[in-house]
Design an enzyme around this catalytic site. Sequence first.
Site, PDB file in Angstrom:
ATOM      1  N   SER A   1       0.839  -1.203   0.000  1.00  0.00           N
ATOM      2  CA  SER A   1       0.000   0.000   0.000  1.00  0.00           C
ATOM      3  C   SER A   1       0.870   1.247   0.000  1.00  0.00           C
ATOM      4  O   SER A   1       2.026   1.217   0.453  1.00  0.00           O
ATOM      5  CB  SER A   1      -0.896   0.005   1.252  1.00  0.00           C
ATOM      6  OG  SER A   1      -1.516   1.255   1.446  1.00  0.00           O
TER       7      SER A   1
ATOM      8  N   TYR B   1      -2.515  -1.116  10.314  1.00  0.00           N
ATOM      9  CA  TYR B   1      -2.572  -1.435   8.890  1.00  0.00           C
ATOM     10  C   TYR B   1      -1.297  -0.993   8.177  1.00  0.00           C
ATOM     11  O   TYR B   1      -0.679  -1.770   7.432  1.00  0.00           O
ATOM     12  CB  TYR B   1      -3.796  -0.773   8.271  1.00  0.00           C
ATOM     13  CG  TYR B   1      -3.935  -0.934   6.773  1.00  0.00           C
ATOM     14  CD1 TYR B   1      -4.504  -2.088   6.231  1.00  0.00           C
ATOM     15  CD2 TYR B   1      -3.517   0.070   5.901  1.00  0.00           C
ATOM     16  CE1 TYR B   1      -4.648  -2.239   4.870  1.00  0.00           C
ATOM     17  CE2 TYR B   1      -3.662  -0.070   4.526  1.00  0.00           C
ATOM     18  CZ  TYR B   1      -4.224  -1.225   4.014  1.00  0.00           C
ATOM     19  OH  TYR B   1      -4.372  -1.365   2.646  1.00  0.00           O
TER      20      TYR B   1
END
Length: 285
Positions: free
Chosen positions: A176, A189
């Site tokens: 990400s 995350y």
Amino acid sequence: MSDTDTVDMIHEDALPGHESELEPKPEWAPRYPGSGRLDGKVAIVTGADSGIGRAVAALYAREGADIAIVYLCEHDDAAKTKAIVEKEGRKAITIAGDLGEKDFCESVIAQTIDAFGRLDILVNNAGEQHSDKEITDITEEQLKRTFQSNIFSMFFLVQAARPHLKKGAAIVNCTSVTSYQGEKELLDYSSTKGAITSFTRALSENLIGEGIRVNGVAPGPIWTPLNPFGGSSKEKLATFGEKTPIGRPGQPNEVAPSFLFLACEDSSYMSGQVLHPNGGTIVGS
């Protein structure tokens, strides 16, 4: 694993969420005709019931691959992805369960080999995220779950897949933009995505001598069920993707071609690399 077990995995913030309930619908359909770049291949795509995973499964099928669709508990979404793959003239199986559990990951590989007799591409795409404004808001249970889902699962799947991956196989991991920039409301995350980036590079070094390439894709803000169903705060969701240079969130079918490129022979001289479909945000490599 029974349907009851998988239903119990749904988290209090409604994650992972059903694409069938999302409006507007994410765009998953491939944008161009296939050219046979994955003819005869077999791919496992985790999180393939919706979002980026569905778009990858659809594009891989158009390019000639049979697909194992791995997901948590969104049976309606998974059934639609299966139908999409079959409409492209390819075979598909659906496998539901918790990728944070080693036994289930081993079962995913076994079921895929039983169904198709081989494994050429492993796409580690599934993940979860939870929005928390303060680090003290992150419970021990959530912290463990996020790491189990996002990074432990990749170790477990690769360990189980390794005996079946031959020269020419490809592994593509979904990291990400938060791995590179961080995100103040996604502490756990972002940490897992940093781990995935490092895992991708280290695993590439470990496997490249066997002719197995390992690469990653680091999407920016993409319109999938992940954010609207609890992965982002309401404040951030109101302007989701607008801070990118392009000025909007991306669509799953704008990310899927990166996964295709890294899975096929077009990227035969690439390993340990990460592609960045993120709306124009400049990040360090």
